[in-house]
Design an enzyme around this catalytic site. Structure first.
Site, mmCIF file in Angstrom:
data_model
loop_
_atom_site.group_PDB
_atom_site.id
_atom_site.type_symbol
_atom_site.label_atom_id
_atom_site.label_comp_id
_atom_site.label_asym_id
_atom_site.label_seq_id
_atom_site.Cartn_x
_atom_site.Cartn_y
_atom_site.Cartn_z
ATOM 1 N N SER A 15 32.357 40.660 52.174
ATOM 2 C CA SER A 15 32.621 39.208 52.134
ATOM 3 C C SER A 15 31.486 38.385 52.745
ATOM 4 O O SER A 15 30.964 38.709 53.812
ATOM 5 C CB SER A 15 33.925 38.899 52.870
ATOM 6 O OG SER A 15 34.102 37.494 52.910
ATOM 7 N N LYS A 16 31.149 37.309 52.068
ATOM 8 C CA LYS A 16 30.121 36.384 52.569
ATOM 9 C C LYS A 16 30.752 35.226 53.344
ATOM 10 O O LYS A 16 30.059 34.345 53.841
ATOM 11 C CB LYS A 16 29.316 35.802 51.392
ATOM 12 C CG LYS A 16 28.641 36.843 50.539
ATOM 13 C CD LYS A 16 27.446 37.449 51.247
ATOM 14 C CE LYS A 16 26.783 38.517 50.405
ATOM 15 N NZ LYS A 16 26.849 39.847 50.974
ATOM 16 N N THR A 62 41.664 36.689 50.350
ATOM 17 C CA THR A 62 41.012 37.131 49.120
ATOM 18 C C THR A 62 41.750 38.327 48.525
ATOM 19 O O THR A 62 42.830 38.697 48.999
ATOM 20 C CB THR A 62 39.498 37.378 49.380
ATOM 21 O OG1 THR A 62 38.863 37.669 48.149
ATOM 22 C CG2 THR A 62 39.259 38.518 50.357
ATOM 23 N N LYS A 66 46.441 37.050 47.465
ATOM 24 C CA LYS A 66 46.682 35.614 47.246
ATOM 25 C C LYS A 66 48.138 35.303 46.885
ATOM 26 O O LYS A 66 48.641 34.232 47.204
ATOM 27 C CB LYS A 66 45.737 35.065 46.167
ATOM 28 C CG LYS A 66 44.295 35.010 46.657
ATOM 29 C CD LYS A 66 43.354 34.423 45.627
ATOM 30 C CE LYS A 66 41.921 34.561 46.118
ATOM 31 N NZ LYS A 66 40.931 34.014 45.198
ATOM 32 N N ASN A 151 42.803 36.725 27.584
ATOM 33 C CA ASN A 151 42.925 37.846 28.513
ATOM 34 C C ASN A 151 43.076 39.155 27.753
ATOM 35 O O ASN A 151 43.616 39.177 26.636
ATOM 36 C CB ASN A 151 44.131 37.639 29.435
ATOM 37 C CG ASN A 151 44.084 38.552 30.642
ATOM 38 O OD1 ASN A 151 43.031 38.696 31.281
ATOM 39 N ND2 ASN A 151 45.202 39.199 30.977
ATOM 40 N N GLN A 155 49.625 38.840 26.722
ATOM 41 C CA GLN A 155 50.904 38.291 27.223
ATOM 42 C C GLN A 155 50.715 37.548 28.539
ATOM 43 O O GLN A 155 51.410 36.568 28.800
ATOM 44 C CB GLN A 155 51.943 39.401 27.430
ATOM 45 C CG GLN A 155 52.366 40.083 26.144
ATOM 46 C CD GLN A 155 51.525 41.329 25.870
ATOM 47 O OE1 GLN A 155 50.309 41.315 25.989
ATOM 48 N NE2 GLN A 155 52.185 42.400 25.471
#
Ligand code: NDP
Length: 272
Positions: A15-16, A62, A66, A151, A155
């Site tokens: 992670s930044k 993250t 979420k 996607n 669905q």
């Protein structure tokens, strides 16, 4: 004691966010500390509670937490409530406020940093996971001529179409469903680039694209961005700007001060 914040996820080592928020704090003279917390897949709630008990003021959330963060919040901002996903938690007294700053970050990066207006554009959003869910409403609020969600599992795109139907017209389907459709902006919100994979895209969708945008970032252009460029997209951008902009929005929620993002984006680009 300094006010304490962190990013929580699994994995988290990459992670930044600590670098970004530390730069924001220095720039705005805010006395705070910001760390990174790894949580086991079945232990999100427990780790958050422990951080809060120790006086923690807020968390960035993250992958893959979420949706759990959305359930944990005792109060939600309007945009988090509609997205049903939370990437920012703020702890105040007994309350856990949940917000989603991903969409604002994406829109600000495209409009302010890249200088491309979304209004009246034909937009293709690829993916139907947490990241896609967070950006649909902010994209619709810019009044695009078309918002299509594509996607791999069609669905899931159709479910998002239903969920957001009160906020604007959305088309939905598989990637191949949109072959022959003209798009100005194509945004990759799948996690395919994380695994160096390329979604099965029809090559003709890039023919008129002003911008191909990958939410993922890496040292080299992702396979998606390389594919987009080869097939006609005019501008390519990765997700560093979005990452910094969504962080700035979280920082504003916590500290009521808006940091400057351009120097931090430049700093990050020089490090990646
Ligand atoms: P999720 O796991 O919630 O969703 C993953 C999505 O990617 C699904 O739609 C899935 O499709 C699709 N997908 C995965 N692999 C492939 C593949 N090989 N081909 C086609 N589709 C695929 O992830 P998130 O939505 O949370 O994150 C998505 C990406 O966005 C990540 O790379 C993340 O790092 C990035 N991100 C960047 C941010 C930034 O600030 N720059 C902020 C937030 C996220 P299916 O439904 O069929 O499984």
């Amino acid at each position: 004691m300094l006010d304490s914040y962190a990013v929580i996820g699994n994995p988290i080592a990459h992670s930044k966010s600590p670098l970004i928020h530390t730069a924001f704090a220095q720039q705005t003279n805010q006395a705070l500390q910001y760390g990174a917390i790894w949580a086991p897949l079945d232990g999100f709630r427990k780790v958050v509670e422990s951080f809060r008990q120790q006086g923690g003021k807020g968390l960035n959330v993250t992958v893959p937490f979420k949706l759990e963060a959305y359930q944990l919040a005792t109060r939600l901002t309007g945009r988090a409530s509609i997205a049903q996903a939370v990437n920012t938690l703020k702890f105040e007294n007994d309350e856990i406020l949940g917000d989603n700053t991903d969409g604002a970050g994406l829109v600000r990066d495209i409009e302010c940093n890249l200088g491309i207006s979304i209004a009246d554009k034909r937009v293709l959003l690829m993916g139907a996971g947490g990241a896609a869910r967070g950006v649909i409403l902010p994209l619709l609020q810019q009044k695009p001529a078309l918002l299509a969600i594509a996607n791999r599992t069609a669905q899931k795109a159709q479910a998002l179409q239903q969920q957001f139907s009160a906020h604007g017209d959305i088309a939905a389907g598989s990637f191949i469903h949109f072959s022959g459709t003209r798009f100005d902006l194509i945004i990759n919100a799948t996690s395919a680039s994380l695994h160096d994979a390329l979604p099965e895209l029809p090559i003709d969708i890039f023919a008129h694209a002003t911008l191909a945008y990958d939410m993922m970032y890496s040292h080299e252009p992702t396979r998606f961005l390389q594919f987009a460029q080869k097939n006609g997209a005019r501008h390519m951008a990765d997700g560093i700007g979005m990452l910094v902009e969504q962080a700035a929005e979280s920082f504003f929620l916590w500290r009521s001060i808006r940091p400057q993002t351009k120097p931090v984006i430049a700093q990050l680009k020089s490090l990646i």
